[in-house]
Design a protein around this motif. Sequence first.
Motif, short mmCIF file in Angstrom:
data_model
loop_
_atom_site.label_atom_id
_atom_site.label_comp_id
_atom_site.label_asym_id
_atom_site.label_seq_id
_atom_site.Cartn_x
_atom_site.Cartn_y
_atom_site.Cartn_z
N PRO A 13 0.59 -0.99 0.27
CA PRO A 13 -0.02 -0.33 -0.78
C PRO A 13 0.97 1.66 -0.13
CG PRO A 13 -1.15 -1.37 1.87
CD PRO A 13 0.59 -1.94 0.84
N ILE A 14 0.47 2.17 -0.85
CA ILE A 14 0.85 3.68 -1.06
C ILE A 14 1.22 3.73 0.56
CG2 ILE A 14 -0.67 5.01 -0.44
CD1 ILE A 14 2.56 5.78 -2.59
N SER A 15 2.43 4.30 0.68
CA SER A 15 3.28 5.03 2.65
C SER A 15 3.56 6.40 2.14
CB SER A 15 4.47 3.70 2.15
OG SER A 15 5.04 4.79 3.91
N GLU A 16 3.32 7.22 3.34
CA GLU A 16 4.45 8.01 3.40
C GLU A 16 5.53 8.50 3.13
OE1 GLU A 16 2.32 7.23 6.44
OE2 GLU A 16 0.96 8.40 6.35
N ARG A 17 5.92 7.72 3.52
CA ARG A 17 7.96 7.04 2.83
C ARG A 17 8.00 6.95 1.27
NH1 ARG A 17 7.01 3.64 6.82
NH2 ARG A 17 7.80 1.87 5.06
N ASP A 18 6.19 7.29 0.34
CA ASP A 18 6.73 7.17 -1.12
C ASP A 18 7.08 8.26 -1.66
OD1 ASP A 18 6.88 4.31 -1.10
OD2 ASP A 18 4.95 4.18 -1.28
N GLY A 19 6.77 9.77 -0.62
CA GLY A 19 6.87 11.03 -1.90
C GLY A 19 8.11 10.90 -2.92
N TRP A 20 9.92 10.86 -2.44
CA TRP A 20 10.49 10.91 -3.10
C TRP A 20 10.58 9.59 -4.37
CZ3 TRP A 20 13.81 14.81 -4.20
CH2 TRP A 20 14.06 15.98 -2.73
N ARG A 21 10.33 8.76 -3.83
CA ARG A 21 10.21 7.53 -5.27
C ARG A 21 9.33 7.65 -5.88
NH1 ARG A 21 11.52 4.53 -0.03
NH2 ARG A 21 13.33 4.11 0.49
N LEU A 22 8.17 7.81 -5.34
CA LEU A 22 6.78 7.67 -7.08
C LEU A 22 7.56 9.60 -7.95
CD1 LEU A 22 4.12 7.72 -7.27
CD2 LEU A 22 2.99 9.10 -5.13
N CYS A 23 8.05 10.78 -6.91
CA CYS A 23 8.62 11.43 -7.65
C CYS A 23 8.88 10.98 -9.16
CB CYS A 23 8.90 13.08 -6.79
SG CYS A 23 8.99 14.25 -8.33
N ASP A 24 10.42 10.13 -8.53
CA ASP A 24 11.19 10.13 -9.81
C ASP A 24 10.52 9.37 -10.30
OD1 ASP A 24 13.02 10.91 -8.10
OD2 ASP A 24 13.93 9.20 -6.97
N PHE A 25 10.44 8.00 -9.83
CA PHE A 25 9.12 7.38 -10.89
C PHE A 25 7.93 7.64 -11.80
CE2 PHE A 25 4.55 5.15 -12.08
CZ PHE A 25 5.20 3.96 -12.74
N CYS A 26 7.80 9.00 -11.64
CA CYS A 26 6.42 9.78 -12.34
C CYS A 26 7.26 10.51 -13.22
CB CYS A 26 5.65 10.99 -11.50
SG CYS A 26 4.54 9.85 -11.25
N CYS A 27 8.45 10.65 -12.85
CA CYS A 27 9.04 12.28 -13.70
C CYS A 27 10.08 10.98 -14.42
CB CYS A 27 10.52 12.50 -12.57
SG CYS A 27 9.63 13.82 -12.09
N ALA A 28 10.66 10.03 -14.22
CA ALA A 28 11.32 8.64 -15.49
C ALA A 28 10.24 8.82 -16.19
CB ALA A 28 12.09 8.11 -14.71
N ASN A 29 8.65 8.84 -16.22
CA ASN A 29 8.50 7.89 -16.86
C ASN A 29 7.07 8.86 -17.56
OD1 ASN A 29 8.24 4.87 -16.72
ND2 ASN A 29 8.92 4.97 -14.59
N GLU A 30 7.72 10.42 -17.47
CA GLU A 30 6.92 11.11 -18.27
C GLU A 30 6.28 10.55 -19.18
OE1 GLU A 30 6.77 16.59 -18.21
OE2 GLU A 30 8.69 14.92 -17.61
#
Length: 180
Positions: A13-30
């Motif tokens: 499940p999504i976690s508060e610790r996922d912010g940076w990782r999610l940003c990295d994922f989205c930017c890399a897969n824009e």
Amino acid sequence: MGNFTFAFFEINPISERDGWRLCDFCCANENHLSRFFPSTLASNLNPTLSKLFVEKKVSEFIKNEEYLFTLKEPQNRNIIGLVYVKAIDLAKNEAELAYCIDYNQANKGYTTIAVETISKWTLQLPNIHTLRIIVYKTNIGSIRVAEKCGYLWKETLLKEHTPPNEDPLDMELYVLKNER
């Protein structure tokens, strides 16, 4: 609740610790996300936006309003994919699954495993008996995932999705039912 571990990735499940990782994922897969996940992409273009997005999604998960799961590499914890359980309609006992995978991880079978796992998890919820996947007709990989996971084509939904700066697209509806 909802943690699954496999040989090459895990689903959480999504976690508060996922912010940076999610940003990295989205930017890399824009380019990969911009057409069919424009809201997710727009909400994760920088770490501040991602932090707010993650807080909202964690809250929605806790309230059973929407479930967002991350696919992560176990060694470095990088996010390599997402699976949403969204558009939950308790009156109709149904929900929609949406998913995306890092372009570097495509065609490895991870998405099929994740969709199958989250489909089974969702159909165990007391008020969900039907799952829907809505996919564009040229997204052969996504159609293959839906079919491998037991979803059946039901109908074409006319003008169902409008990508940014495009005309509305007809989308294909795939359905999985749990007859209780």
